[in-house]
Design a protein around this motif. Structure first.
Motif, PDB file in Angstrom:
ATOM      1  N   ASP A 263       0.808  -1.217   0.000  1.00 59.18           N
ATOM      2  CA  ASP A 263       0.000   0.000   0.000  1.00 59.18           C
ATOM      3  C   ASP A 263       0.841   1.268   0.000  1.00 59.18           C
ATOM      4  O   ASP A 263       0.302   2.361   0.048  1.00 59.18           O
ATOM      5  CB  ASP A 263      -0.954  -0.002   1.186  1.00 59.18           C
ATOM      6  N   THR A 264       2.149   1.153  -0.102  1.00 56.48           N
ATOM      7  CA  THR A 264       3.001   2.341  -0.127  1.00 56.48           C
ATOM      8  C   THR A 264       2.978   2.958  -1.529  1.00 56.48           C
ATOM      9  O   THR A 264       2.732   2.259  -2.526  1.00 56.48           O
ATOM     10  CB  THR A 264       4.446   1.998   0.244  1.00 56.48           C
ATOM     11  N   PRO A 265       3.237   4.250  -1.655  1.00 59.18           N
ATOM     12  CA  PRO A 265       3.259   4.873  -2.986  1.00 59.18           C
ATOM     13  C   PRO A 265       4.248   4.199  -3.945  1.00 59.18           C
ATOM     14  O   PRO A 265       3.929   3.985  -5.118  1.00 59.18           O
ATOM     15  CB  PRO A 265       3.656   6.317  -2.696  1.00 59.18           C
ATOM     16  N   ALA A 266       5.420   3.837  -3.466  1.00 61.06           N
ATOM     17  CA  ALA A 266       6.412   3.201  -4.345  1.00 61.06           C
ATOM     18  C   ALA A 266       5.916   1.849  -4.849  1.00 61.06           C
ATOM     19  O   ALA A 266       6.070   1.522  -6.033  1.00 61.06           O
ATOM     20  CB  ALA A 266       7.736   3.032  -3.604  1.00 61.06           C
ATOM     21  N   ALA A 267       5.315   1.054  -3.957  1.00 64.39           N
ATOM     22  CA  ALA A 267       4.804  -0.255  -4.368  1.00 64.39           C
ATOM     23  C   ALA A 267       3.662  -0.098  -5.359  1.00 64.39           C
ATOM     24  O   ALA A 267       3.585  -0.812  -6.360  1.00 64.39           O
ATOM     25  CB  ALA A 267       4.355  -1.051  -3.152  1.00 64.39           C
ATOM     26  N   ARG A 268       2.758   0.838  -5.100  1.00 63.88           N
ATOM     27  CA  ARG A 268       1.620   1.047  -5.996  1.00 63.88           C
ATOM     28  C   ARG A 268       2.077   1.527  -7.373  1.00 63.88           C
ATOM     29  O   ARG A 268       1.533   1.111  -8.394  1.00 63.88           O
ATOM     30  CB  ARG A 268       0.618   2.002  -5.369  1.00 63.88           C
ATOM     31  N   THR A 269       3.094   2.368  -7.415  1.00 64.75           N
ATOM     32  CA  THR A 269       3.637   2.831  -8.694  1.00 64.75           C
ATOM     33  C   THR A 269       4.217   1.667  -9.476  1.00 64.75           C
ATOM     34  O   THR A 269       4.017   1.549 -10.690  1.00 64.75           O
ATOM     35  CB  THR A 269       4.705   3.912  -8.460  1.00 64.75           C
ATOM     36  N   PHE A 270       4.935   0.789  -8.791  1.00 62.06           N
ATOM     37  CA  PHE A 270       5.511  -0.378  -9.444  1.00 62.06           C
ATOM     38  C   PHE A 270       4.417  -1.328  -9.954  1.00 62.06           C
ATOM     39  O   PHE A 270       4.495  -1.844 -11.070  1.00 62.06           O
ATOM     40  CB  PHE A 270       6.437  -1.119  -8.485  1.00 62.06           C
ATOM     41  N   LEU A 271       3.394  -1.575  -9.138  1.00 62.02           N
ATOM     42  CA  LEU A 271       2.367  -2.549  -9.478  1.00 62.02           C
ATOM     43  C   LEU A 271       1.373  -2.081 -10.537  1.00 62.02           C
ATOM     44  O   LEU A 271       0.815  -2.905 -11.278  1.00 62.02           O
ATOM     45  CB  LEU A 271       1.591  -2.944  -8.233  1.00 62.02           C
ATOM     46  N   ALA A 272       1.150  -0.787 -10.630  1.00 64.70           N
ATOM     47  CA  ALA A 272       0.101  -0.230 -11.486  1.00 64.70           C
ATOM     48  C   ALA A 272       0.149  -0.727 -12.944  1.00 64.70           C
ATOM     49  O   ALA A 272      -0.905  -0.996 -13.514  1.00 64.70           O
ATOM     50  CB  ALA A 272       0.120   1.296 -11.445  1.00 64.70           C
ATOM     51  N   PRO A 273       1.308  -0.851 -13.583  1.00 65.66           N
ATOM     52  CA  PRO A 273       1.304  -1.348 -14.964  1.00 65.66           C
ATOM     53  C   PRO A 273       0.907  -2.815 -15.109  1.00 65.66           C
ATOM     54  O   PRO A 273       0.612  -3.276 -16.198  1.00 65.66           O
ATOM     55  CB  PRO A 273       2.749  -1.158 -15.427  1.00 65.66           C
ATOM     56  N   PHE A 274       0.911  -3.553 -13.994  1.00 65.15           N
ATOM     57  CA  PHE A 274       0.694  -4.992 -14.057  1.00 65.15           C
ATOM     58  C   PHE A 274      -0.656  -5.470 -13.565  1.00 65.15           C
ATOM     59  O   PHE A 274      -1.146  -6.506 -13.995  1.00 65.15           O
ATOM     60  CB  PHE A 274       1.788  -5.719 -13.252  1.00 65.15           C
ATOM     61  N   VAL A 275      -1.268  -4.736 -12.609  1.00 63.17           N
ATOM     62  CA  VAL A 275      -2.528  -5.164 -12.020  1.00 63.17           C
ATOM     63  C   VAL A 275      -3.454  -3.969 -11.811  1.00 63.17           C
ATOM     64  O   VAL A 275      -3.006  -2.831 -11.728  1.00 63.17           O
ATOM     65  CB  VAL A 275      -2.312  -5.857 -10.648  1.00 63.17           C
ATOM     66  N   ALA A 276      -4.748  -4.261 -11.726  1.00 63.73           N
ATOM     67  CA  ALA A 276      -5.728  -3.217 -11.412  1.00 63.73           C
ATOM     68  C   ALA A 276      -5.687  -2.978  -9.905  1.00 63.73           C
ATOM     69  O   ALA A 276      -5.839  -3.905  -9.121  1.00 63.73           O
ATOM     70  CB  ALA A 276      -7.118  -3.650 -11.840  1.00 63.73           C
ATOM     71  N   LEU A 277      -5.444  -1.759  -9.497  1.00 61.36           N
ATOM     72  CA  LEU A 277      -5.356  -1.418  -8.080  1.00 61.36           C
ATOM     73  C   LEU A 277      -6.664  -0.810  -7.579  1.00 61.36           C
ATOM     74  O   LEU A 277      -7.303  -0.049  -8.304  1.00 61.36           O
ATOM     75  CB  LEU A 277      -4.204  -0.424  -7.846  1.00 61.36           C
ATOM     76  N   PRO A 278      -7.032  -1.143  -6.346  1.00 59.97           N
ATOM     77  CA  PRO A 278      -8.269  -0.549  -5.785  1.00 59.97           C
ATOM     78  C   PRO A 278      -8.060   0.918  -5.441  1.00 59.97           C
ATOM     79  O   PRO A 278      -6.971   1.386  -5.298  1.00 59.97           O
ATOM     80  CB  PRO A 278      -8.524  -1.372  -4.540  1.00 59.97           C
TER      81      PRO A 278
END
Length: 54
Positions: A39-54
């Motif tokens: 749930d950190t900004p860095a993790a969400r930035t990394f994950l965004a291209p790969f999965v749909a985030l809530p």
């Protein structure tokens, strides 16, 4: 990291992995002894291209 400190996350001692899951019917090593907050900004930035985030 402990929730009582208002930071959420894992409790002391939770980093004792490894973690396993059943993948395609096989017991598989999926992580080693590190807890990572998603749930950190860095993790969400990394994950965004790969999965749909809530």
């Amino acid at each position: 990291m402990p929730a009582p400190q208002g930071n959420g996350g894992a409790c002391y001692g939770d980093s004792g992995g490894p973690d396993f899951a059943t993948v395609d019917g096989r017991f598989t090593l999926v992580a080693t002894n590190v807890t990572y907050r998603l749930d950190t900004p860095a993790a969400r930035t990394f994950l965004a291209p790969f999965v749909a985030l809530p």
